[in-house]
Design a protein around this motif. Structure first.
Motif, PDB file in Angstrom:
ATOM      1  N   TYR A  84       0.638  -1.232   0.032  1.00 26.36           N
ATOM      2  CA  TYR A  84      -0.044   0.099   0.026  1.00 26.36           C
ATOM      3  C   TYR A  84       0.850   1.416   0.108  1.00 26.36           C
ATOM      4  O   TYR A  84       0.463   2.114  -0.582  1.00 26.36           O
ATOM      5  N   SER A  99       2.390   1.820  -3.460  1.00 26.92           N
ATOM      6  CA  SER A  99       1.570   2.064  -4.411  1.00 26.92           C
ATOM      7  C   SER A  99       1.015   3.414  -4.158  1.00 26.92           C
ATOM      8  O   SER A  99       0.855   4.378  -5.168  1.00 26.92           O
ATOM      9  N   ARG A 100       0.966   3.890  -3.153  1.00 29.22           N
ATOM     10  CA  ARG A 100       0.307   5.037  -2.564  1.00 29.22           C
ATOM     11  C   ARG A 100       1.423   6.229  -3.131  1.00 29.22           C
ATOM     12  O   ARG A 100       0.865   7.117  -3.886  1.00 29.22           O
ATOM     13  N   VAL A 117       5.131  -1.412  -8.409  1.00 30.41           N
ATOM     14  CA  VAL A 117       4.379  -2.440  -7.329  1.00 30.41           C
ATOM     15  C   VAL A 117       4.437  -3.770  -7.922  1.00 30.41           C
ATOM     16  O   VAL A 117       4.837  -4.582  -6.917  1.00 30.41           O
ATOM     17  N   GLU A 148       3.739   5.800  -5.289  1.00 34.49           N
ATOM     18  CA  GLU A 148       3.844   5.879  -6.730  1.00 34.49           C
ATOM     19  C   GLU A 148       2.549   6.696  -7.592  1.00 34.49           C
ATOM     20  O   GLU A 148       2.861   7.409  -8.464  1.00 34.49           O
ATOM     21  N   SER A 152       1.761   0.909 -11.832  1.00 33.70           N
ATOM     22  CA  SER A 152       2.081  -0.266 -11.355  1.00 33.70           C
ATOM     23  C   SER A 152       3.122  -1.231 -11.555  1.00 33.70           C
ATOM     24  O   SER A 152       3.525  -2.139 -11.143  1.00 33.70           O
TER      25      SER A 152
END
Length: 79
Positions: free
Chosen positions: A3, A6-7, A45, A9, A42
């Motif tokens: 998390y 991804s946040r 991630v 990024e 993505s």
């Protein structure tokens, strides 16, 4: 951990110039998020997920060899 990666990024990609241009063109927010933000964000991630999978397989091999139980770690090692 996924998390947080991804946040960070997503925040970085949302501040990119091409997202600002897409908003200025009047594209829908959903289209911008899927097409212009999700694709570039993505990659980082997926890299972190790949590294985590290697740790998971390595740990399973150690546990399987310690308890002498055949499983996916042993199969991957023999392959």
């Amino acid at each position: 951990y996924f998390y947080r990666v991804s946040r960070s990024e997503f925040v970085a990609v949302l501040q990119a110039d091409y997202v600002l241009v897409a908003r200025a063109k009047g594209l829908p927010t959903r289209y911008i998020l899927i097409r212009h933000v999700l694709r570039p964000a993505s990659s980082q991630v997926l890299t972190v997920m790949g590294l985590s999978m290697t740790y998971l397989l390595g740990g399973s091999f150690i546990v399987e060899s310690y308890f002498a139980v055949p499983g996916i770690g042993w199969t991957v090692l023999n392959a």
